[in-house]
Design an enzyme around this catalytic site. Structure first.
Site, PDB file in Angstrom:
ATOM      1  N   ASP A 122       0.788  -1.325   0.012  1.00  9.20           N
ATOM      2  CA  ASP A 122      -0.170   0.152  -0.073  1.00  9.20           C
ATOM      3  C   ASP A 122       0.806   1.049  -0.160  1.00  9.20           C
ATOM      4  OD1 ASP A 122      -1.861  -2.091   0.355  1.00  9.20           O
ATOM      5  OD2 ASP A 122      -2.696  -1.297   2.115  1.00  9.20           O
ATOM      6  N   ASP A 167      -4.512  -1.158  -1.316  1.00 11.95           N
ATOM      7  CA  ASP A 167      -6.012  -0.746  -0.834  1.00 11.95           C
ATOM      8  C   ASP A 167      -6.621  -0.123  -1.864  1.00 11.95           C
ATOM      9  OD1 ASP A 167      -6.840  -1.245   1.861  1.00 11.95           O
ATOM     10  OD2 ASP A 167      -6.795   1.072   2.304  1.00 11.95           O
ATOM     11  N   HIS A 169     -10.680   0.554  -2.413  1.00 13.45           N
ATOM     12  CA  HIS A 169     -11.995   0.375  -2.070  1.00 13.45           C
ATOM     13  C   HIS A 169     -13.071   1.217  -3.121  1.00 13.45           C
ATOM     14  CE1 HIS A 169     -10.576  -0.640   1.797  1.00 13.45           C
ATOM     15  NE2 HIS A 169      -9.960   0.574   1.998  1.00 13.45           N
ATOM     16  N   HIS A 222     -10.450   6.709   1.808  1.00  9.16           N
ATOM     17  CA  HIS A 222      -8.946   6.739   1.252  1.00  9.16           C
ATOM     18  C   HIS A 222      -9.123   5.785   0.021  1.00  9.16           C
ATOM     19  CE1 HIS A 222      -9.417   3.695   4.298  1.00  9.16           C
ATOM     20  NE2 HIS A 222      -8.413   3.013   3.450  1.00  9.16           N
ATOM     21  N   LYS A 247      -7.026  -5.252  -2.620  1.00 15.42           N
ATOM     22  CA  LYS A 247      -7.621  -5.784  -1.464  1.00 15.42           C
ATOM     23  C   LYS A 247      -8.633  -4.675  -0.931  1.00 15.42           C
ATOM     24  CE  LYS A 247      -4.132  -4.407   1.462  1.00 15.42           C
ATOM     25  NZ  LYS A 247      -4.422  -3.270   2.254  1.00 15.42           N
ATOM     26  N   CYS A 292      -1.603  -2.608   7.907  1.00 14.69           N
ATOM     27  CA  CYS A 292      -1.716  -3.311   6.561  1.00 14.69           C
ATOM     28  C   CYS A 292      -0.382  -4.215   6.440  1.00 14.69           C
ATOM     29  CB  CYS A 292      -1.973  -2.757   5.130  1.00 14.69           C
ATOM     30  SG  CYS A 292      -3.767  -2.159   5.414  1.00 14.69           S
TER      31      CYS A 292
END
Ligand code: VGL
Ligand code: ZN
Length: 373
Positions: A122, A167, A169, A222, A247, A292
């Protein structure tokens, strides 16, 4: 690293042969043939009796677990006793060649010729200069500082595999503070949606059929998919043929680890991709150490990788949480090291005892020789 590195004579722990050499190096050169395992066994059979005493076994462990100058790493005598007991299958207080081969073939091979992956967690704009910038978190770390260090590690170390994690989302993600009113809060939650503040932990009532309740720390929105905040830092070296892992893509589940979501309901492809490439060792770097990175390291250990966290190549959210994670990770056999020592670890010249233990036990289990004490 230079293969012909000059080997220093160790002090008391090795038999006093005139020239110190690494008995495991010849195993590596002969591709771990059974004949070379026999030569290795003979090398430590000091009195040429056809078996090892505890003393012979101790010399073996000291030679196996030593640094690139062949200086042994300290091992507690209880740990030596335990290894001896576990290797001595028939409990005759001697180690014969067959016991040695069955118990140590795999652990030696992993230690001497590891297959190493660098997992870069990340290193995305939002954690550096964006909505979840680490410099605004309690530890006041500067996320950007990892970039040149990771780049140097990529340049200096010959990793077999490099993986980047993201990351990633959707905008309606459960972890976003801004979305706290989108889902029902469980009556078990100590904090209501109205009273919740950023970084608070709330408990959502399981909205779907996935789970009863979901504990969730609320973060500012984020790393929304396909936004600049979700891009890797512009200066981070991009390696071709790398593995890329996305992820936190399920709106109802957060995923700190690059292996599993936080509820362990679904796996990413990372484990399969590492196993396909015969990876034995995982080095983790990136952001955030206590979130993470730590979670990825924990699952790497659980998935039977020898796991190393490169401390200077990570930055975190909270100093206290980093310390807690360090203790937890050390307990399960993951070590924290400085990036300086990584080149010699990856070549198999610097061999740490702490990361070898779990593989040894796992091997005993698979050959049906594990006797829990
Ligand atoms: C992370 C908080 C929320 C991380 C991801 O990458 O460490 N932290 N989502
Ligand atoms: Zn996130």
């Amino acid at each position: 690293m230079n293969e012909k590195i000059k080997l220093e004579k160790t002090g008391s722990s090795m038999p006093s042969t005139p020239d110190i050499y690494d008995p495991f190096d010849s195993l590596r050169r002969k591709n771990f043939s059974d004949e070379e395992y026999e030569n290795c066994f003979r090398y430590f059979d000091f009195q040429k009796q056809g078996f090892w005493t505890r003393e012979d076994f101790c010399r073996f462990l000291n030679a196996l677990f030593s640094n690139e100058k062949r200086k042994p790493y300290p091992i507690l005598s209880e740990q030596i006793d335990q290894y001896f007991h576990e290797t001595d299958f028939n409990q005759d207080k001697k180690i014969d060649f067959n016991e040695f081969l069955q118990a140590w073939k795999k652990p030696i091979k992993c230690a001497v010729r590891p297959v190493s992956a660098l997992v870069i967690v990340d290193v995305q704009n939002d954690f550096i200069s964006g909505s979840l910038a680490l410099h605004s978190c309690p530890a006041n770390h500067e996320g950007e500082e990892v970039v040149p260090i990771i780049n140097q590690v990529i340049r200096n170390v010959n990793f077999d595999v490099i993986a980047y994690t993201y990351d990633w989302h959707p905008s309606n993600h459960i972890s976003f503070y801004e979305n706290r009113h989108l889902r029902k809060i469980s009556s078990k939650s100590r904090v209501s949606a109205a009273a919740a503040r950023v970084h608070d932990k709330v408990i959502f009532a399981g909205s779907s059929n996935l789970t009863d309740t979901i504990e969730q720390i609320l973060w500012p929105a984020h790393c929304v998919q396909n936004t600049p905040g979700a891009d890797l830092h512009r200066d981070l070296i991009r390696i071709q043929n790398a593995v890329h892992v996305y992820k936190g893509t399920n709106p109802e589940l957060d995923s700190y680890s690059a292996f599993w979501d936080n509820m362990k309901l679904s796996k990413t492809s990372l484990d399969d991709q590492l196993k396909e490439r015969f990876v034995t060792d995982v080095y983790v770097v990136g952001l955030a150490t206590d979130v993470c990175v730590a979670s990825t390291a924990t699952h790497a250990v659980e998935n039977n990788y020898r796991t190393v966290l490169i401390e200077d190549a990570c930055r975190g959210v909270s100093e206290h949480a980093i310390e807690v994670k360090r203790i937890e990770l050390n307990q399960i056999g993951c070590i924290f090291v400085h990036s300086d020592v990584v080149p010699a670890m990856v070549t198999g010249e610097d061999r740490r005892p702490e990361i070898a233990r779990a593989i040894f036990v796992e091997n005993l289990k698979t050959i049906g020789r594990h006797r829990p004490r």
